[in-house]
Design a protein around this motif. Structure first.
Motif, PDB file in Angstrom:
ATOM      1  N   MET A 144       0.768  -1.426  -0.156  1.00 57.57           N
ATOM      2  CA  MET A 144      -0.414   0.046  -0.231  1.00 57.57           C
ATOM      3  C   MET A 144       1.185   1.010  -0.076  1.00 57.57           C
ATOM      4  O   MET A 144       2.100   1.070   0.913  1.00 57.57           O
ATOM      5  CB  MET A 144      -0.782  -0.151   1.047  1.00 57.57           C
ATOM      6  CG  MET A 144      -1.900   1.289   1.781  1.00 57.57           C
ATOM      7  SD  MET A 144      -3.195   0.790   2.597  1.00 57.57           S
ATOM      8  CE  MET A 144      -2.789  -0.781   3.768  1.00 57.57           C
ATOM      9  N   LYS A 145       0.699   1.792  -0.781  1.00 60.13           N
ATOM     10  CA  LYS A 145       1.671   3.380  -1.168  1.00 60.13           C
ATOM     11  C   LYS A 145       0.722   4.575  -0.924  1.00 60.13           C
ATOM     12  O   LYS A 145      -0.485   4.583  -2.204  1.00 60.13           O
ATOM     13  CB  LYS A 145       2.967   3.338  -2.102  1.00 60.13           C
ATOM     14  CG  LYS A 145       3.771   1.827  -2.345  1.00 60.13           C
ATOM     15  CD  LYS A 145       4.300   2.551  -2.534  1.00 60.13           C
ATOM     16  CE  LYS A 145       5.249   1.318  -2.200  1.00 60.13           C
ATOM     17  NZ  LYS A 145       6.552   1.858  -3.066  1.00 60.13           N
ATOM     18  N   ILE A 146       1.232   5.412  -0.794  1.00 59.24           N
ATOM     19  CA  ILE A 146       0.080   6.717  -1.001  1.00 59.24           C
ATOM     20  C   ILE A 146       0.761   6.737  -2.346  1.00 59.24           C
ATOM     21  O   ILE A 146       2.013   7.870  -2.609  1.00 59.24           O
ATOM     22  CB  ILE A 146       0.392   8.227  -0.372  1.00 59.24           C
ATOM     23  CG1 ILE A 146      -0.245   7.440   1.275  1.00 59.24           C
ATOM     24  CG2 ILE A 146       0.349   9.004  -0.669  1.00 59.24           C
ATOM     25  CD1 ILE A 146       0.592   8.757   2.090  1.00 59.24           C
ATOM     26  N   VAL A 147      -0.198   7.485  -3.407  1.00 53.31           N
ATOM     27  CA  VAL A 147       0.352   8.238  -4.153  1.00 53.31           C
ATOM     28  C   VAL A 147      -0.440   9.422  -4.682  1.00 53.31           C
ATOM     29  O   VAL A 147       0.615   9.874  -5.545  1.00 53.31           O
ATOM     30  CB  VAL A 147      -1.728   7.369  -5.798  1.00 53.31           C
ATOM     31  CG1 VAL A 147      -0.464   7.849  -6.705  1.00 53.31           C
ATOM     32  CG2 VAL A 147      -0.868   5.979  -5.728  1.00 53.31           C
ATOM     33  N   ARG A 148      -1.364  10.084  -4.031  1.00 56.41           N
ATOM     34  CA  ARG A 148      -1.079  12.090  -4.417  1.00 56.41           C
ATOM     35  C   ARG A 148      -2.497  12.511  -3.111  1.00 56.41           C
ATOM     36  O   ARG A 148      -3.123  11.364  -2.598  1.00 56.41           O
ATOM     37  CB  ARG A 148      -1.698  12.121  -5.642  1.00 56.41           C
ATOM     38  CG  ARG A 148      -3.169  11.293  -5.571  1.00 56.41           C
ATOM     39  CD  ARG A 148      -3.744  11.835  -7.048  1.00 56.41           C
ATOM     40  NE  ARG A 148      -4.747  11.614  -7.312  1.00 56.41           N
ATOM     41  CZ  ARG A 148      -5.932  12.446  -8.024  1.00 56.41           C
ATOM     42  NH1 ARG A 148      -5.587  13.623  -8.376  1.00 56.41           N
ATOM     43  NH2 ARG A 148      -7.340  12.094  -7.858  1.00 56.41           N
ATOM     44  N   ARG A 149      -2.321  13.501  -3.021  1.00 58.69           N
ATOM     45  CA  ARG A 149      -2.868  14.208  -2.318  1.00 58.69           C
ATOM     46  C   ARG A 149      -4.103  14.276  -2.943  1.00 58.69           C
ATOM     47  O   ARG A 149      -4.202  14.844  -3.636  1.00 58.69           O
ATOM     48  CB  ARG A 149      -2.274  15.060  -1.286  1.00 58.69           C
ATOM     49  CG  ARG A 149      -3.327  16.374  -0.154  1.00 58.69           C
ATOM     50  CD  ARG A 149      -2.207  17.173  -0.167  1.00 58.69           C
ATOM     51  NE  ARG A 149      -1.572  17.278   0.976  1.00 58.69           N
ATOM     52  CZ  ARG A 149      -0.528  17.191   1.356  1.00 58.69           C
ATOM     53  NH1 ARG A 149       0.243  18.195   0.399  1.00 58.69           N
ATOM     54  NH2 ARG A 149      -0.259  17.030   2.264  1.00 58.69           N
ATOM     55  N   ILE A 150      -5.567  14.210  -2.220  1.00 53.63           N
ATOM     56  CA  ILE A 150      -6.335  15.013  -2.604  1.00 53.63           C
ATOM     57  C   ILE A 150      -7.001  16.171  -1.919  1.00 53.63           C
ATOM     58  O   ILE A 150      -7.162  16.465  -0.654  1.00 53.63           O
ATOM     59  CB  ILE A 150      -7.547  13.452  -2.502  1.00 53.63           C
ATOM     60  CG1 ILE A 150      -7.109  12.658  -2.927  1.00 53.63           C
ATOM     61  CG2 ILE A 150      -9.138  14.241  -3.223  1.00 53.63           C
ATOM     62  CD1 ILE A 150      -6.746  12.685  -4.168  1.00 53.63           C
ATOM     63  N   GLY A 151      -7.156  17.316  -2.892  1.00 51.79           N
ATOM     64  CA  GLY A 151      -7.001  18.958  -2.620  1.00 51.79           C
ATOM     65  C   GLY A 151      -6.153  18.936  -2.139  1.00 51.79           C
ATOM     66  O   GLY A 151      -4.830  18.679  -2.552  1.00 51.79           O
ATOM     67  N   ALA A 152      -6.169  20.514  -1.246  1.00 55.60           N
ATOM     68  CA  ALA A 152      -5.589  21.711  -1.243  1.00 55.60           C
ATOM     69  C   ALA A 152      -4.301  21.053   0.113  1.00 55.60           C
ATOM     70  O   ALA A 152      -5.099  19.843   1.149  1.00 55.60           O
ATOM     71  CB  ALA A 152      -6.051  22.780  -0.817  1.00 55.60           C
ATOM     72  N   SER A 153      -3.050  21.440   0.278  1.00 53.85           N
ATOM     73  CA  SER A 153      -2.670  20.605   1.896  1.00 53.85           C
ATOM     74  C   SER A 153      -2.728  21.699   2.285  1.00 53.85           C
ATOM     75  O   SER A 153      -3.589  23.027   2.130  1.00 53.85           O
ATOM     76  CB  SER A 153      -0.510  21.010   1.127  1.00 53.85           C
ATOM     77  OG  SER A 153      -0.677  22.517   0.980  1.00 53.85           O
ATOM     78  N   PRO A 154      -1.967  21.104   3.728  1.00 53.31           N
ATOM     79  CA  PRO A 154      -3.618  21.999   4.837  1.00 53.31           C
ATOM     80  C   PRO A 154      -2.209  23.603   4.869  1.00 53.31           C
ATOM     81  O   PRO A 154      -3.026  23.874   5.569  1.00 53.31           O
ATOM     82  CB  PRO A 154      -2.199  21.697   5.826  1.00 53.31           C
ATOM     83  CG  PRO A 154      -1.966  19.622   5.193  1.00 53.31           C
ATOM     84  CD  PRO A 154      -1.491  19.476   4.145  1.00 53.31           C
ATOM     85  N   ARG A 155      -1.092  23.812   4.228  1.00 53.40           N
ATOM     86  CA  ARG A 155      -0.443  25.134   4.287  1.00 53.40           C
ATOM     87  C   ARG A 155      -0.983  25.743   4.077  1.00 53.40           C
ATOM     88  O   ARG A 155      -1.532  26.849   3.311  1.00 53.40           O
ATOM     89  CB  ARG A 155       0.507  24.635   3.579  1.00 53.40           C
ATOM     90  CG  ARG A 155       1.329  26.326   4.030  1.00 53.40           C
ATOM     91  CD  ARG A 155       3.072  25.828   3.322  1.00 53.40           C
ATOM     92  NE  ARG A 155       3.647  25.825   4.122  1.00 53.40           N
ATOM     93  CZ  ARG A 155       3.834  26.305   5.530  1.00 53.40           C
ATOM     94  NH1 ARG A 155       4.107  26.886   6.143  1.00 53.40           N
ATOM     95  NH2 ARG A 155       5.362  25.293   6.024  1.00 53.40           N
ATOM     96  N   GLU A 156      -1.932  25.304   2.403  1.00 52.13           N
ATOM     97  CA  GLU A 156      -2.995  26.134   1.691  1.00 52.13           C
ATOM     98  C   GLU A 156      -3.819  26.246   2.345  1.00 52.13           C
ATOM     99  O   GLU A 156      -5.148  27.229   1.817  1.00 52.13           O
ATOM    100  CB  GLU A 156      -2.729  25.008   0.208  1.00 52.13           C
ATOM    101  CG  GLU A 156      -1.707  25.605  -0.941  1.00 52.13           C
ATOM    102  CD  GLU A 156      -2.096  24.007  -1.733  1.00 52.13           C
ATOM    103  OE1 GLU A 156      -1.981  24.591  -2.963  1.00 52.13           O
ATOM    104  OE2 GLU A 156      -2.407  23.375  -1.800  1.00 52.13           O
ATOM    105  N   ARG A 157      -4.360  25.274   2.855  1.00 56.37           N
ATOM    106  CA  ARG A 157      -5.837  26.020   3.459  1.00 56.37           C
ATOM    107  C   ARG A 157      -5.556  26.728   5.112  1.00 56.37           C
ATOM    108  O   ARG A 157      -6.516  26.379   5.841  1.00 56.37           O
ATOM    109  CB  ARG A 157      -6.539  24.422   4.490  1.00 56.37           C
ATOM    110  CG  ARG A 157      -6.817  23.726   3.240  1.00 56.37           C
ATOM    111  CD  ARG A 157      -7.889  22.470   3.766  1.00 56.37           C
ATOM    112  NE  ARG A 157      -7.354  21.912   4.665  1.00 56.37           N
ATOM    113  CZ  ARG A 157      -6.346  20.608   4.378  1.00 56.37           C
ATOM    114  NH1 ARG A 157      -6.237  20.052   3.482  1.00 56.37           N
ATOM    115  NH2 ARG A 157      -6.145  19.868   6.459  1.00 56.37           N
ATOM    116  N   GLY A 158      -3.848  26.986   5.064  1.00 48.28           N
ATOM    117  CA  GLY A 158      -4.222  27.767   6.010  1.00 48.28           C
ATOM    118  C   GLY A 158      -3.795  27.619   7.230  1.00 48.28           C
ATOM    119  O   GLY A 158      -3.500  28.944   8.445  1.00 48.28           O
ATOM    120  N   SER A 159      -3.425  26.278   7.590  1.00 49.30           N
ATOM    121  CA  SER A 159      -2.369  26.039   8.647  1.00 49.30           C
ATOM    122  C   SER A 159      -0.929  26.337   8.885  1.00 49.30           C
ATOM    123  O   SER A 159      -0.008  26.675   7.800  1.00 49.30           O
ATOM    124  CB  SER A 159      -2.054  24.580   8.345  1.00 49.30           C
ATOM    125  OG  SER A 159      -1.353  23.929   9.547  1.00 49.30           O
TER     126      SER A 159
END
Length: 78
Positions: A1-16
């Motif tokens: 099992m491997k991560i292929v990609r992020r779905i949506g905006a990164s935490p930084r893009e969401r204001g973290s």
């Protein structure tokens, strides 16, 4: 099992400010999705509808509305 990609905006893009410890959604190489969220099994388990069930190894996690809405465009239709 491997991560292929992020779905949506990164935490930084969401204001973290730190951009590191926030809800996140990832697509896996087997087509499934992995979610980082706040563990809420104890609070929500008794509220599941009668036609929903959770295995002992499963947990209920909460992600912010913004996380899911910003991921919507990246979720494949099929």
């Amino acid at each position: 099992m491997k991560i292929v990609r992020r779905i949506g905006a990164s935490p930084r893009e969401r204001g973290s400010a730190a951009g590191q410890t926030c809800p996140d959604i990832f697509e896996l190489n087997d087509g499934n999705f992995a979610v980082i969220g706040t563990e809420a099994t104890a609070d929500l388990d008794s509220q599941l509808p009668p036609d929903a069930a959770r295995a002992d190894y499963e947990r209920i996690v909460v992600i912010s509305r913004e996380t899911l809405l910003r991921a919507k465009a990246d979720i494949p239709d099929a």
